[in-house]
Each structure stands twice: as structure tokens, then as C-alpha cells.
Design an enzyme around this catalytic site. Structure first.
Site, PDB file in Angstrom:
ATOM      1  N   GLY A 135      -4.226  -0.571  -6.923  1.00 20.74           N
ATOM      2  CA  GLY A 135      -4.970  -1.841  -6.686  1.00 20.74           C
ATOM      3  C   GLY A 135      -4.944  -2.789  -7.933  1.00 20.74           C
ATOM      4  N   GLN A 148      -7.655  -9.362 -13.033  1.00 18.24           N
ATOM      5  CA  GLN A 148      -6.947  -8.743 -14.144  1.00 18.24           C
ATOM      6  C   GLN A 148      -5.448  -9.401 -14.250  1.00 18.24           C
ATOM      7  OE1 GLN A 148      -7.157  -5.076 -11.380  1.00 18.24           O
ATOM      8  NE2 GLN A 148      -6.711  -4.354 -13.666  1.00 18.24           N
ATOM      9  N   CYS A 178      -6.848   2.546 -15.037  1.00 14.91           N
ATOM     10  CA  CYS A 178      -6.834   1.090 -14.810  1.00 14.91           C
ATOM     11  C   CYS A 178      -5.673   0.303 -15.469  1.00 14.91           C
ATOM     12  CB  CYS A 178      -8.328   0.506 -15.238  1.00 14.91           C
ATOM     13  SG  CYS A 178      -8.536  -1.164 -15.140  1.00 14.91           S
ATOM     14  N   LEU A 179      -5.153  -0.560 -14.740  1.00 15.71           N
ATOM     15  CA  LEU A 179      -3.949  -1.214 -15.442  1.00 15.71           C
ATOM     16  C   LEU A 179      -4.452  -1.936 -16.743  1.00 15.71           C
ATOM     17  CD1 LEU A 179      -2.162  -2.700 -12.065  1.00 15.71           C
ATOM     18  CD2 LEU A 179      -1.641  -0.399 -13.450  1.00 15.71           C
ATOM     19  N   HIS A 192     -13.588   0.193  -7.258  1.00 25.39           N
ATOM     20  CA  HIS A 192     -12.975   0.141  -8.508  1.00 25.39           C
ATOM     21  C   HIS A 192     -12.683  -1.347  -8.364  1.00 25.39           C
ATOM     22  CE1 HIS A 192     -10.462   1.169 -12.450  1.00 25.39           C
ATOM     23  NE2 HIS A 192     -10.037  -0.128 -12.024  1.00 25.39           N
ATOM     24  N   GLU A 193     -12.053  -1.989  -7.813  1.00 30.65           N
ATOM     25  CA  GLU A 193     -11.693  -3.472  -7.608  1.00 30.65           C
ATOM     26  C   GLU A 193     -12.564  -4.261  -7.518  1.00 30.65           C
ATOM     27  OE1 GLU A 193      -8.430  -3.907  -8.927  1.00 30.65           O
ATOM     28  OE2 GLU A 193      -8.042  -1.697  -8.725  1.00 30.65           O
ATOM     29  N   HIS A 205     -14.376  -5.039 -10.639  1.00 30.17           N
ATOM     30  CA  HIS A 205     -13.616  -5.859 -11.396  1.00 30.17           C
ATOM     31  C   HIS A 205     -14.021  -7.197 -11.206  1.00 30.17           C
ATOM     32  CE1 HIS A 205     -10.610  -3.754 -13.798  1.00 30.17           C
ATOM     33  NE2 HIS A 205     -10.193  -3.359 -12.829  1.00 30.17           N
TER      34      HIS A 205
END
Length: 175
Positions: free
Chosen positions: A45, A50, A95-96, A137-138, A141
Site C-alpha cells: 500500500g 508518502q 511501513c515504507l 494503515h493507508e 497516512h
């Protein structure tokens, strides 16, 4: 459009993303450019914030059993809103934007989310398990929330210490 992953503790990750009003070529280019970054960094994702775009845009691609993430499985969500949530699941998240750190996080197991696609069509998706976790999660963000914000106070302090040490090691030249 060259995109790079924004990494913690960059303050841009704390921005609240703005609702998308224009479904135009610029939006399509952003979506098209987010996908290779997500796949190239082994993500499932990616939220636009991000990659330094404070727009309510996210993409998801849950791996199949063989680990593949065919482009046919790509989900693009614009202006997502969770309309129903129930149950509980604990999932080890990464997480990226917080590389190399993983932690068990409690989320809703089942959700329903309304969103728009790249052409402004309204859609509804019911999700459970990993897809539900990834969507939550996204969406976090998009609201300036990172999964590490969900850690218990003592675990968060330990994370901060470990992460600072790792960042220092990354920056210092090896002999």
C-alpha cells in the site's frame, strides 16, 4: 513526475491530506507513478502523502498466495471514508516511510469503505484481514497518523531510541 518515499521523521508525514476535487491528467499521472514505487519497494500500500503529495489518494495491491502482485489486483482509492468497522485483528505492520521496523498493531478486522476511482466513480468495498489492515494503515497516512503512533508509550519510546540509532548508523560512513 519523479516520486520518492518520504521517510520518518519528515514532518510532511504529519500533514492531513486534502480531498481530491479534480479528477484530471495530473491525478492519473500521480496514480500511475505511485504504483512502480510501491512495487519496487516491496510495499502492499502507498498513500500519496508518502510521496510528498498531500492528497486523499492511496493505492493497494495485496500479494497473492505465490507472492505476486499483478497489476490487475491494484486498488486505487480517492477520498476514502470508512463507513463500517467491526471485529479486531492484530497484524504485524511495517511501513515504507518507517523502513525496517515492524510491530503488532490492533485494527478492525472488517471494514466497509466508500471511495472514488480515478474517474470520480463512487465505489464501495468490503474488506477483511490483510486488505482491511492495509486500508486502515493507508487512511491513517491521509490523516497524518503513522502506525508507530498506535504503540504503547513505553514501546514508542524504545522505537524512537532504536530508530535514531539506526539513522545515525546509516549516515556514518563505514570503515
Amino acid at each position: 513526475m519523479k516520486l520518492n518515499i518520504v521517510e520518518y521523521p519528515d514532518k510532511r508525514l504529519r500533514q492531513k491530506s486534502k480531498r481530491v476535487e479534480k479528477f484530471d491528467k495530473e491525478l492519473h499521472t500521480l496514480l500511475d507513478n505511485m504504483y512502480p514505487i510501491m512495487i519496487g519497494t516491496n510495499g502492499i500500500g502507498l498513500a500519496a502523502i508518502q510521496v510528498a503529495h498531500a492528497k486523499q489518494v492511496l493505492i493497494l495491491n495485496i500479494p497473492e498466495e505465490d507472492g505476486e502482485q499483478p497489476v490487475d489486483n491494484l486498488i486505487e482509492m480517492i477520498n476514502p471514508i470508512i463507513t463500517h468497522k467491526d471485529g479486531e485483528i492484530i497484524y504485524q505492520e511495517g511501513c515504507l516511510s518507517v523502513p525496517t521496523f515492524y510491530e503488532d498493531i490492533k485494527r478492525f478486522e472488517n471494514i466497509t469503505v466508500n471511495f472514488q476511482d480515478r474517474d470520480a466513480n463512487t465505489k464501495t468495498l468490503e474488506a477483511n484481514g490483510l486488505l482491511s489492515v492495509a486500508i486502515q494503515h493507508e487512511i491513517d497516512h491521509l490523516n497524518g497518523i503513522l502506525f508507530i503512533d498506535k504503540l504503547a508509550y513505553s514501546r514508542r519510546k524504545k522505537f524512537e531510541k532504536e530508530y535514531k540509532r539506526m539513522q545515525k548508523e546509516k549516515k556514518s560512513p563505514s570503515n
